[in-house]
Design a protein around this motif. Structure first.
Motif, PDB file in Angstrom:
ATOM      1  N   PHE A   1       0.813  -1.214   0.000  1.00  0.00           N
ATOM      2  CA  PHE A   1       0.000   0.000   0.000  1.00  0.00           C
ATOM      3  C   PHE A   1       0.847   1.266   0.000  1.00  0.00           C
ATOM      4  N   VAL A   2       2.144   1.132   0.298  1.00  0.00           N
ATOM      5  CA  VAL A   2       3.082   2.251   0.194  1.00  0.00           C
ATOM      6  C   VAL A   2       3.839   2.183  -1.130  1.00  0.00           C
ATOM      7  N   LEU A   3       4.352   1.012  -1.453  1.00  0.00           N
ATOM      8  CA  LEU A   3       5.244   0.899  -2.612  1.00  0.00           C
ATOM      9  C   LEU A   3       4.538   1.038  -3.962  1.00  0.00           C
ATOM     10  N   VAL A   4       3.302   0.576  -4.073  1.00  0.00           N
ATOM     11  CA  VAL A   4       2.612   0.715  -5.362  1.00  0.00           C
ATOM     12  C   VAL A   4       2.419   2.194  -5.705  1.00  0.00           C
ATOM     13  N   PRO A   5       1.845   3.016  -4.794  1.00  0.00           N
ATOM     14  CA  PRO A   5       1.739   4.440  -5.140  1.00  0.00           C
ATOM     15  C   PRO A   5       3.102   5.128  -5.260  1.00  0.00           C
ATOM     16  N   LEU A   6       4.032   4.765  -4.392  1.00  0.00           N
ATOM     17  CA  LEU A   6       5.352   5.401  -4.433  1.00  0.00           C
ATOM     18  C   LEU A   6       6.070   5.122  -5.750  1.00  0.00           C
ATOM     19  N   ALA A   7       5.869   3.935  -6.297  1.00  0.00           N
ATOM     20  CA  ALA A   7       6.511   3.588  -7.569  1.00  0.00           C
ATOM     21  C   ALA A   7       6.016   4.464  -8.720  1.00  0.00           C
ATOM     22  N   GLU A   8       4.837   5.045  -8.594  1.00  0.00           N
ATOM     23  CA  GLU A   8       4.338   5.971  -9.627  1.00  0.00           C
ATOM     24  C   GLU A   8       5.150   7.257  -9.673  1.00  0.00           C
TER      25      GLU A   8
ATOM     26  N   ARG B   1       8.977  -3.017  -4.644  1.00  0.00           N
ATOM     27  CA  ARG B   1       7.598  -3.341  -5.019  1.00  0.00           C
ATOM     28  C   ARG B   1       7.527  -4.705  -5.698  1.00  0.00           C
ATOM     29  N   ASP B   2       8.413  -4.930  -6.658  1.00  0.00           N
ATOM     30  CA  ASP B   2       8.370  -6.162  -7.442  1.00  0.00           C
ATOM     31  C   ASP B   2       8.738  -7.397  -6.621  1.00  0.00           C
ATOM     32  N   ALA B   3       9.369  -7.207  -5.468  1.00  0.00           N
ATOM     33  CA  ALA B   3       9.735  -8.329  -4.597  1.00  0.00           C
ATOM     34  C   ALA B   3       8.584  -8.764  -3.690  1.00  0.00           C
ATOM     35  N   LEU B   4       7.513  -7.992  -3.642  1.00  0.00           N
ATOM     36  CA  LEU B   4       6.379  -8.330  -2.781  1.00  0.00           C
ATOM     37  C   LEU B   4       5.538  -9.445  -3.404  1.00  0.00           C
ATOM     38  N   PRO B   5       4.820 -10.193  -2.578  1.00  0.00           N
ATOM     39  CA  PRO B   5       3.943 -11.240  -3.121  1.00  0.00           C
ATOM     40  C   PRO B   5       2.880 -10.646  -4.049  1.00  0.00           C
ATOM     41  N   SER B   6       2.576 -11.357  -5.116  1.00  0.00           N
ATOM     42  CA  SER B   6       1.617 -10.837  -6.088  1.00  0.00           C
ATOM     43  C   SER B   6       0.249 -10.620  -5.458  1.00  0.00           C
ATOM     44  N   ALA B   7      -0.137 -11.421  -4.472  1.00  0.00           N
ATOM     45  CA  ALA B   7      -1.433 -11.214  -3.814  1.00  0.00           C
ATOM     46  C   ALA B   7      -1.482  -9.861  -3.121  1.00  0.00           C
ATOM     47  N   ASP B   8      -0.371  -9.442  -2.504  1.00  0.00           N
ATOM     48  CA  ASP B   8      -0.315  -8.128  -1.857  1.00  0.00           C
ATOM     49  C   ASP B   8      -0.433  -7.015  -2.889  1.00  0.00           C
TER      50      ASP B   8
END
Length: 188
Positions: free
Chosen positions: A147-154, A172-179
């Protein structure tokens, strides 16, 4: 900076949604002397920990600091804006009207590398029980939270974590795909 809210704000006859609160908080931060450089889209994200309340609206924003505020001064400013929006700090990880987290300031590791590493490696059960008594930068849980890394990656995909050397996109890419799949962009 990470922004989040999962509770509406009641203002007498007006009820402000979490997304509206985030928009108002961004304007307030600019009014306090920070200069907004970029803001991600808003995202619907599951409440953490699961089942602790309604889902969140999250975003990330990047600000310039033209007044040269120290990290502790920026944190105090964030807390003032949270309080102005009705944030009450009752229990750890409780639902909130507004949550503003200082994720990083450049390449600073504060207060020192040893303290940062201690907080970063703290087991989840202990994280729920205790909070630091001072500012820890970068945010110790930064690399763990979709919830932090997806928006931050933008807005800052190439920023590199000063302790790990990993970019936001790599974390971000190291996180589980479900997350990652649970973080859903809201319509503009």
């Amino acid at each position: 900076m990470a922004l989040g809210a999962n509770l509406p704000r009641d203002l007498g006859s007006i009820r402000r949604s979490p997304a509206e609160t985030l928009r108002h908080a961004l304007a307030d931060l600019a009014g306090e002397g920070l200069s907004l450089v970029a803001c991600s889209r808003f995202y619907a994200t599951p409440c953490f920990p699961a089942g602790a309340g309604p889902d969140y609206v999250n975003a990330a924003a990047r600000f310039d600091n033209p007044q040269g505020l120290r990290p502790d001064e920026v944190l105090a400013l964030l807390h003032r804006v949270e309080a102005a929006h009705g944030r009450a700090r009752s229990t750890r990880w409780a639902g909130r009207v507004l949550d503003l987290d200082l994720l990083a300031m450049g390449q600073a590791v504060l207060p020192d590398r040893e303290t940062f590493e201690m907080w970063r490696s703290l087991p989840l059960a202990q994280q729920a029980q205790t909070a630091p008594d001072r500012l820890i930068l970068p945010h110790p849980r930064l690399a763990d939270r979709a919830f932090v890394l997806v928006p931050l990656a933008e807005i800052a995909p190439d920023w590199r974590h000063p302790a790990t050397g990993r970019s936001v996109a790599e974390m971000r890419d190291a996180l589980p795909s479900a997350d990652l799949n649970a973080v859903q962009a809201l319509p503009a």
